[in-house]
Write a protein that holds these residues in place. Structure first.
Motif, PDB file in Angstrom:
ATOM      1  N   LEU A   1       0.244 -27.139   0.366  1.00  0.00           N
ATOM      2  CA  LEU A   1       0.510 -25.698   0.441  1.00  0.00           C
ATOM      3  C   LEU A   1       1.325 -25.224  -0.763  1.00  0.00           C
ATOM      4  O   LEU A   1       1.011 -24.197  -1.381  1.00  0.00           O
ATOM      5  CB  LEU A   1       1.264 -25.364   1.730  1.00  0.00           C
ATOM      6  CG  LEU A   1       0.474 -25.392   3.038  1.00  0.00           C
ATOM      7  CD1 LEU A   1       1.431 -25.231   4.225  1.00  0.00           C
ATOM      8  CD2 LEU A   1      -0.580 -24.282   3.066  1.00  0.00           C
ATOM      9  N   ILE A   2       2.363 -25.979  -1.091  1.00  0.00           N
ATOM     10  CA  ILE A   2       3.207 -25.596  -2.231  1.00  0.00           C
ATOM     11  C   ILE A   2       2.421 -25.699  -3.532  1.00  0.00           C
ATOM     12  O   ILE A   2       2.473 -24.811  -4.392  1.00  0.00           O
ATOM     13  CB  ILE A   2       4.468 -26.476  -2.276  1.00  0.00           C
ATOM     14  CG1 ILE A   2       5.323 -26.268  -1.008  1.00  0.00           C
ATOM     15  CG2 ILE A   2       5.296 -26.172  -3.528  1.00  0.00           C
ATOM     16  CD1 ILE A   2       5.788 -24.857  -0.783  1.00  0.00           C
ATOM     17  N   ALA A   3       1.661 -26.787  -3.673  1.00  0.00           N
ATOM     18  CA  ALA A   3       0.874 -26.974  -4.893  1.00  0.00           C
ATOM     19  C   ALA A   3      -0.180 -25.885  -5.060  1.00  0.00           C
ATOM     20  O   ALA A   3      -0.494 -25.466  -6.186  1.00  0.00           O
ATOM     21  CB  ALA A   3       0.210 -28.348  -4.876  1.00  0.00           C
ATOM     22  N   ASP A   4      -0.716 -25.399  -3.936  1.00  0.00           N
ATOM     23  CA  ASP A   4      -1.745 -24.362  -3.977  1.00  0.00           C
ATOM     24  C   ASP A   4      -1.163 -22.956  -4.149  1.00  0.00           C
ATOM     25  O   ASP A   4      -1.917 -21.982  -4.198  1.00  0.00           O
ATOM     26  CB  ASP A   4      -2.584 -24.396  -2.696  1.00  0.00           C
ATOM     27  CG  ASP A   4      -3.481 -25.625  -2.622  1.00  0.00           C
ATOM     28  OD1 ASP A   4      -3.666 -26.278  -3.660  1.00  0.00           O
ATOM     29  OD2 ASP A   4      -3.983 -25.931  -1.520  1.00  0.00           O
ATOM     30  N   GLY A   5       0.180 -22.856  -4.200  1.00  0.00           N
ATOM     31  CA  GLY A   5       0.816 -21.569  -4.433  1.00  0.00           C
ATOM     32  C   GLY A   5       1.007 -20.704  -3.214  1.00  0.00           C
ATOM     33  O   GLY A   5       1.148 -19.476  -3.338  1.00  0.00           O
ATOM     34  N   TYR A   6       1.060 -21.321  -2.021  1.00  0.00           N
ATOM     35  CA  TYR A   6       1.205 -20.521  -0.796  1.00  0.00           C
ATOM     36  C   TYR A   6       2.441 -19.628  -0.851  1.00  0.00           C
ATOM     37  O   TYR A   6       2.392 -18.475  -0.418  1.00  0.00           O
ATOM     38  CB  TYR A   6       1.277 -21.443   0.429  1.00  0.00           C
ATOM     39  CG  TYR A   6       1.372 -20.690   1.743  1.00  0.00           C
ATOM     40  CD1 TYR A   6       0.227 -20.331   2.434  1.00  0.00           C
ATOM     41  CD2 TYR A   6       2.605 -20.335   2.293  1.00  0.00           C
ATOM     42  CE1 TYR A   6       0.304 -19.639   3.635  1.00  0.00           C
ATOM     43  CE2 TYR A   6       2.687 -19.633   3.480  1.00  0.00           C
ATOM     44  CZ  TYR A   6       1.534 -19.290   4.143  1.00  0.00           C
ATOM     45  OH  TYR A   6       1.617 -18.582   5.324  1.00  0.00           O
ATOM     46  N   VAL A   7       3.548 -20.132  -1.373  1.00  0.00           N
ATOM     47  CA  VAL A   7       4.771 -19.319  -1.461  1.00  0.00           C
ATOM     48  C   VAL A   7       4.989 -18.775  -2.866  1.00  0.00           C
ATOM     49  O   VAL A   7       6.012 -18.142  -3.136  1.00  0.00           O
ATOM     50  CB  VAL A   7       6.019 -20.105  -1.009  1.00  0.00           C
ATOM     51  CG1 VAL A   7       5.866 -20.626   0.413  1.00  0.00           C
ATOM     52  CG2 VAL A   7       6.352 -21.234  -1.987  1.00  0.00           C
ATOM     53  N   GLY A   8       4.044 -19.002  -3.757  1.00  0.00           N
ATOM     54  CA  GLY A   8       4.247 -18.604  -5.149  1.00  0.00           C
ATOM     55  C   GLY A   8       5.199 -19.563  -5.836  1.00  0.00           C
ATOM     56  O   GLY A   8       5.176 -20.771  -5.586  1.00  0.00           O
ATOM     57  N   GLU A   9       6.031 -19.032  -6.701  1.00  0.00           N
ATOM     58  CA  GLU A   9       7.065 -19.855  -7.326  1.00  0.00           C
ATOM     59  C   GLU A   9       8.189 -20.086  -6.330  1.00  0.00           C
ATOM     60  O   GLU A   9       8.701 -19.139  -5.729  1.00  0.00           O
ATOM     61  CB  GLU A   9       7.620 -19.163  -8.572  1.00  0.00           C
ATOM     62  CG  GLU A   9       8.678 -19.983  -9.294  1.00  0.00           C
ATOM     63  CD  GLU A   9       9.273 -19.265 -10.494  1.00  0.00           C
ATOM     64  OE1 GLU A   9      10.164 -19.841 -11.140  1.00  0.00           O
ATOM     65  OE2 GLU A   9       8.850 -18.122 -10.768  1.00  0.00           O
ATOM     66  N   VAL A  10       8.589 -21.341  -6.148  1.00  0.00           N
ATOM     67  CA  VAL A  10       9.665 -21.653  -5.209  1.00  0.00           C
ATOM     68  C   VAL A  10      10.986 -21.164  -5.790  1.00  0.00           C
ATOM     69  O   VAL A  10      11.377 -21.548  -6.902  1.00  0.00           O
ATOM     70  CB  VAL A  10       9.722 -23.164  -4.916  1.00  0.00           C
ATOM     71  CG1 VAL A  10      10.916 -23.491  -4.021  1.00  0.00           C
ATOM     72  CG2 VAL A  10       8.420 -23.625  -4.269  1.00  0.00           C
ATOM     73  N   LEU A  11      11.665 -20.343  -5.014  1.00  0.00           N
ATOM     74  CA  LEU A  11      12.961 -19.793  -5.432  1.00  0.00           C
ATOM     75  C   LEU A  11      14.125 -20.598  -4.868  1.00  0.00           C
ATOM     76  O   LEU A  11      15.126 -20.800  -5.554  1.00  0.00           O
ATOM     77  CB  LEU A  11      13.081 -18.337  -4.982  1.00  0.00           C
ATOM     78  CG  LEU A  11      12.031 -17.365  -5.527  1.00  0.00           C
ATOM     79  CD1 LEU A  11      12.206 -15.998  -4.873  1.00  0.00           C
ATOM     80  CD2 LEU A  11      12.139 -17.261  -7.040  1.00  0.00           C
ATOM     81  N   SER A  12      13.983 -21.022  -3.604  1.00  0.00           N
ATOM     82  CA  SER A  12      15.089 -21.731  -2.961  1.00  0.00           C
ATOM     83  C   SER A  12      14.566 -22.534  -1.791  1.00  0.00           C
ATOM     84  O   SER A  12      13.469 -22.289  -1.270  1.00  0.00           O
ATOM     85  CB  SER A  12      16.150 -20.740  -2.470  1.00  0.00           C
ATOM     86  OG  SER A  12      15.632 -19.931  -1.418  1.00  0.00           O
TER      87      SER A  12
ATOM     88  N   THR B   1       8.292 -16.575  -4.315  1.00  0.00           N
ATOM     89  CA  THR B   1       8.015 -15.209  -4.772  1.00  0.00           C
ATOM     90  C   THR B   1       6.901 -14.550  -3.975  1.00  0.00           C
ATOM     91  O   THR B   1       6.812 -13.319  -3.923  1.00  0.00           O
ATOM     92  CB  THR B   1       7.608 -15.231  -6.252  1.00  0.00           C
ATOM     93  OG1 THR B   1       6.507 -16.145  -6.432  1.00  0.00           O
ATOM     94  CG2 THR B   1       8.782 -15.673  -7.132  1.00  0.00           C
ATOM     95  N   GLU B   2       6.049 -15.373  -3.315  1.00  0.00           N
ATOM     96  CA  GLU B   2       4.903 -14.803  -2.602  1.00  0.00           C
ATOM     97  C   GLU B   2       4.894 -15.106  -1.115  1.00  0.00           C
ATOM     98  O   GLU B   2       4.039 -14.590  -0.382  1.00  0.00           O
ATOM     99  CB  GLU B   2       3.598 -15.337  -3.219  1.00  0.00           C
ATOM    100  CG  GLU B   2       3.449 -15.077  -4.705  1.00  0.00           C
ATOM    101  CD  GLU B   2       3.362 -13.601  -5.035  1.00  0.00           C
ATOM    102  OE1 GLU B   2       2.908 -12.826  -4.169  1.00  0.00           O
ATOM    103  OE2 GLU B   2       3.753 -13.225  -6.160  1.00  0.00           O
ATOM    104  N   GLY B   3       5.832 -15.935  -0.650  1.00  0.00           N
ATOM    105  CA  GLY B   3       5.785 -16.286   0.763  1.00  0.00           C
ATOM    106  C   GLY B   3       6.952 -17.156   1.179  1.00  0.00           C
ATOM    107  O   GLY B   3       7.822 -17.518   0.362  1.00  0.00           O
ATOM    108  N   ASP B   4       6.972 -17.498   2.468  1.00  0.00           N
ATOM    109  CA  ASP B   4       8.051 -18.288   3.059  1.00  0.00           C
ATOM    110  C   ASP B   4       7.462 -19.293   4.034  1.00  0.00           C
ATOM    111  O   ASP B   4       6.468 -19.023   4.715  1.00  0.00           O
ATOM    112  CB  ASP B   4       9.035 -17.387   3.805  1.00  0.00           C
ATOM    113  CG  ASP B   4       9.587 -16.282   2.931  1.00  0.00           C
ATOM    114  OD1 ASP B   4      10.479 -16.571   2.115  1.00  0.00           O
ATOM    115  OD2 ASP B   4       9.107 -15.140   3.047  1.00  0.00           O
ATOM    116  N   ILE B   5       8.119 -20.454   4.140  1.00  0.00           N
ATOM    117  CA  ILE B   5       7.716 -21.501   5.077  1.00  0.00           C
ATOM    118  C   ILE B   5       8.945 -21.986   5.817  1.00  0.00           C
ATOM    119  O   ILE B   5      10.020 -22.145   5.237  1.00  0.00           O
ATOM    120  CB  ILE B   5       7.039 -22.674   4.341  1.00  0.00           C
ATOM    121  CG1 ILE B   5       5.663 -22.264   3.823  1.00  0.00           C
ATOM    122  CG2 ILE B   5       6.920 -23.893   5.249  1.00  0.00           C
ATOM    123  CD1 ILE B   5       4.985 -23.341   2.992  1.00  0.00           C
TER     124      ILE B   5
END
Length: 364
Positions: free
Chosen positions: A144-155, A268-272
């Motif tokens: 999911l992270i590699a595919d950009g589900y949340v965009g750039e990881v901020l925190s 930047t684009e989502g949260d998990i």
């Protein structure tokens, strides 16, 4: 090596609720074409015979050295307390065996480095039991992270409870409360979870930490005594990943009436959110929820059904079985897919940095 089952010898296998019996034996039974458990060595030959009888094993070895020297054993599995890992793993590697050692690899970074160096010199498959890394949920998270589900990881933020290291224990687990034994809330439940975090989000960068001991003593329920607790029951870490994303961690001893595992990844684009029943993320069933884009509420994110097909239903056994499958592949094919002693050294390095930061803070 041929496709005959890999012959496994356990150092530290007892019937009952012990870890090797509840996790390793069922995991190996789930891989009958890959493995055959052939023997055990415990602290006494009487204990070894009891275990061999309980599990139907052909060999009860007189001691650990006899087990590692036996031509009937291909893979030595070390599932004893941390202070004994260095001696036993060293003996197994020097005897020319492949090794699966429970995490932590050594009682500190220096021991882990020595064992990794020896494994490299011997050319052995040397696997470390950081099985959260191969959990289906963690593999799904990584994708999911590699595919950009949340965009750039901020925190990323992590809160967890260790179960042990609280106000009460039993005699079998009392050693956990002496920090000299290397089996602390930092090294075990948080250490396992750090391995999973690293698998999903990459390496850790600069970290600062505090280790706090709020209790100072614990009650041993089956003996009635109260023992000193020198192992910290509060671990606070903050800093950044190598990517630059912010990191905040709080692990505590005992159990909470509220949150016992919450891992958030914000981008930047989502949260998990990842949740579980305890902070032992390597054992518990993990649940994932997420939202991205225009969504305003978290919804379940479930790995595909294929990720679970053919594996044990229980998360505790399933994760260990999946790690053993990689070990078998490595032994038979010469790959190095399983979490290795070198991976263990990297994780020990992160824990060492946390301990050094906390010591520097405490000395000010």
């Amino acid at each position: 090596m041929t496709d005959k089952p890999i012959r496994v010898g356990f150092i530290g296998l007892n019937p009952g609720i012990h870890w090797a019996a509840t996790a390793h034996i069922p995991a190996l039974k789930a891989l009958p074409d890959a493995y055959e458990v052939v023997g055990v060595a415990n602290t006494s030959v009487g204990s070894a015979r009891k275990a061999a009888n309980a599990f139907g094993l052909p060999h009860a070895f007189e001691n650990a050295q006899a087990l590692v020297n036996s031509p009937e054993v291909d893979l030595v599995v070390v599932t004893v307390k941390v202070p004994h890992h260095h001696e036993l793993v060293t003996a197994a590697l020097n005897a020319g065996k492949h090794v699966y050692c429970e995490w932590p690899l050594g009682n500190g970074l220096a021991e882990a480095r020595e064992l990794a160096d020896l494994a490299d010199a011997k050319g052995a498959v040397a696997a470390i039991g950081t099985q959260m890394r191969v959990a289906p949920e963690v593999e799904y998270l990584r994708q999911l992270i590699a595919d950009g589900y949340v965009g750039e990881v901020l925190s990323t933020t992590l809160v967890g409870s260790g179960g042990e290291w609280g106000g009460q224990t039993d005699a079998a687990h009392a050693y956990l409360y002496d920090k000299a034994n290397g089996a602390t809330v930092l090294t075990i439940p948080l250490g396992h979870t750090l391995a999973g975090m690293r698998e999903v989000l990459g390496d850790f960068g600069d970290l600062s930490a505090r280790l706090i001991n709020r209790r100072g003593a614990t009650h041993v329920s089956d003996t009635g005594e109260t023992i000193p607790a020198t192992s910290p029951d509060q671990v606070l870490v903050q800093g950044a990943l190598e990517s630059g994303a912010a990191v905040s961690i709080h692990y505590r001893g005992g159990m909470s009436r509220g949150t016992n595992l919450l891992w958030e990844i914000n981008g930047t684009e989502g949260d998990i959110q990842v949740t579980g029943a305890t902070g032992h993320s390597q054992i518990v069933q993990l649940s994932i929820r997420g939202a991205n884009g225009d969504a305003t509420e978290l919804a379940p994110l479930t790995p595909p059904a294929s990720a679970y097909e053919g594996w044990p239903d229980n998360s505790l056994t399933r994760n260990v079985a999946r790690l053993y499958a990689l070990v078998a592949q490595d032994i038979r094919s010469g790959t190095r897919a399983a979490p290795s002693f070198r991976d263990a050294v990297a994780l020990h390095g992160t824990i060492d940095a946390i301990e050094r930061s906390a010591a520097e803070t405490a000395s000010k």
